[in-house]
Each structure stands twice: as C-alpha cells, then as structure tokens.
Design a protein around this motif. Structure first.
Motif, PDB file in Angstrom:
ATOM      1  N   SER A   1      35.351  36.447  56.312  1.00 49.71           N
ATOM      2  CA  SER A   1      34.554  37.281  55.694  1.00 49.71           C
ATOM      3  C   SER A   1      34.657  38.472  56.459  1.00 49.71           C
ATOM      4  CB  SER A   1      33.137  36.799  56.048  1.00 49.71           C
ATOM      5  OG  SER A   1      33.031  36.599  57.397  1.00 49.71           O
ATOM      6  N   TYR A   2      34.076  39.539  56.005  1.00 55.97           N
ATOM      7  CA  TYR A   2      34.309  41.063  56.599  1.00 55.97           C
ATOM      8  C   TYR A   2      33.805  41.001  58.104  1.00 55.97           C
ATOM      9  CZ  TYR A   2      33.978  45.899  57.557  1.00 55.97           C
ATOM     10  OH  TYR A   2      33.915  47.016  58.246  1.00 55.97           O
ATOM     11  N   SER A   3      32.543  40.522  58.258  1.00 56.48           N
ATOM     12  CA  SER A   3      32.149  40.647  59.463  1.00 56.48           C
ATOM     13  C   SER A   3      32.933  39.568  60.595  1.00 56.48           C
ATOM     14  CB  SER A   3      30.803  40.166  59.851  1.00 56.48           C
ATOM     15  OG  SER A   3      30.512  38.797  59.167  1.00 56.48           O
ATOM     16  N   THR A   4      33.537  38.665  60.265  1.00 58.40           N
ATOM     17  CA  THR A   4      34.390  37.741  61.005  1.00 58.40           C
ATOM     18  C   THR A   4      35.600  38.386  61.223  1.00 58.40           C
ATOM     19  OG1 THR A   4      33.336  35.827  60.316  1.00 58.40           O
ATOM     20  CG2 THR A   4      35.617  35.536  61.323  1.00 58.40           C
ATOM     21  N   SER A   5      36.255  39.212  60.232  1.00 57.81           N
ATOM     22  CA  SER A   5      37.406  39.821  60.476  1.00 57.81           C
ATOM     23  C   SER A   5      37.475  40.957  61.390  1.00 57.81           C
ATOM     24  CB  SER A   5      37.798  40.252  59.061  1.00 57.81           C
ATOM     25  OG  SER A   5      38.964  41.162  59.095  1.00 57.81           O
ATOM     26  N   ARG A   6      36.215  41.557  61.217  1.00 61.83           N
ATOM     27  CA  ARG A   6      35.876  42.531  62.270  1.00 61.83           C
ATOM     28  C   ARG A   6      35.898  42.337  63.643  1.00 61.83           C
ATOM     29  NH1 ARG A   6      30.677  45.219  61.086  1.00 61.83           N
ATOM     30  NH2 ARG A   6      30.230  44.388  62.776  1.00 61.83           N
ATOM     31  N   MET A   7      35.356  41.072  63.950  1.00 61.17           N
ATOM     32  CA  MET A   7      35.153  40.797  65.266  1.00 61.17           C
ATOM     33  C   MET A   7      36.687  40.153  65.774  1.00 61.17           C
ATOM     34  SD  MET A   7      32.188  40.955  66.060  1.00 61.17           S
ATOM     35  CE  MET A   7      31.917  42.306  65.165  1.00 61.17           C
ATOM     36  N   ILE A   8      37.353  39.493  64.940  1.00 64.41           N
ATOM     37  CA  ILE A   8      38.551  39.035  65.335  1.00 64.41           C
ATOM     38  C   ILE A   8      39.615  40.316  65.444  1.00 64.41           C
ATOM     39  CG2 ILE A   8      40.943  38.138  64.286  1.00 64.41           C
ATOM     40  CD1 ILE A   8      39.304  36.155  62.811  1.00 64.41           C
ATOM     41  N   TRP A   9      39.363  41.352  64.864  1.00 65.73           N
ATOM     42  CA  TRP A   9      40.281  42.589  64.903  1.00 65.73           C
ATOM     43  C   TRP A   9      39.851  43.373  66.403  1.00 65.73           C
ATOM     44  CZ3 TRP A   9      44.012  45.020  62.572  1.00 65.73           C
ATOM     45  CH2 TRP A   9      44.550  46.300  63.074  1.00 65.73           C
ATOM     46  N   LEU A  10      38.470  43.250  66.591  1.00 65.05           N
ATOM     47  CA  LEU A  10      38.096  43.744  68.059  1.00 65.05           C
ATOM     48  C   LEU A  10      38.897  42.849  69.030  1.00 65.05           C
ATOM     49  CD1 LEU A  10      34.590  44.892  67.454  1.00 65.05           C
ATOM     50  CD2 LEU A  10      36.299  46.310  67.776  1.00 65.05           C
TER      51      LEU A  10
END
Length: 108
Positions: free
Chosen positions: A89-98
């Motif tokens: 999901s977008y929010s999970t993806s953002r956290m992984i990217w961070l």
C-alpha cells in the motif's frame, strides 16, 4: 550511533504517519508509487487519468487540477526499482522507502 539512527527513524516515521493524507498525496513519492502500481496492473503509468484515478482511490477526495499532479517522467528502465515498493500500500511503501533512505544515509 546505530541506536540514535534507529530512534530517529522511528520518531520520524511516527510523525509522518500523522501528516494529513491530502498533503502526502501531493508529494513526489506518490508519483513513483503510482507509476509502479500502474505498471504492475498492466496500465499506462505515464497517463494523467490513470494517476488521477489512483490518487482518488487512495483517499484524495477533492477535484484535482491537471497542473496539480506531477507525473513520473523517467524511462521504463526505472520500473525494476519502483515495482518492489509498489507491491505494498502507499503508506507502507512510504515507510519502507524512508527506512532505506535513512539506512543508506547512515552508511554514507
């Protein structure tokens, strides 16, 4: 040093989770996530309407002006990098990217 980095990352991630979703959907990270997601679905990741529809499906309720959506302009060779993040999901993806961002920042 590792403990400081880990603590800082956790604090930053918790702060980002509380950011208004509308503001986040204007960020650059969404365009890359959307392009990877559309690529996985077999759709055109460079199409404005596809990205706008994906943005609406992910919580942006207001009307979107054409000049408000930034599109991914990189060539298709970038998709092997984007696709692993677009599985989530977008929010999970953002956290992984961070997490990767801070990991490599720490290594530098």
């Amino acid at each position: 040093m590792v403990l400081v980095l880990l603590t800082s990352t956790i604090v930053l991630i918790s702060m980002i989770q509380n950011i208004d979703q509308k503001l986040v959907l204007y960020g650059d990270s969404f365009q890359y996530w959307a392009a990877g997601r559309l690529f996985l679905a077999g759709e055109n990741p460079y199409d404005y309407d596809n990205v706008a529809e994906l943005r609406k499906r992910n919580g942006y309720k207001n009307e979107i002006a054409e000049d408000a959506i930034s599109m991914m302009l990189y060539p298709p060779m970038i998709f092997p990098i984007l696709v692993p993040f677009s599985i989530f999901s977008y929010s999970t993806s953002r956290m992984i990217w961070l997490f990767f961002f801070f990991f490599f920042l720490f290594l530098a």
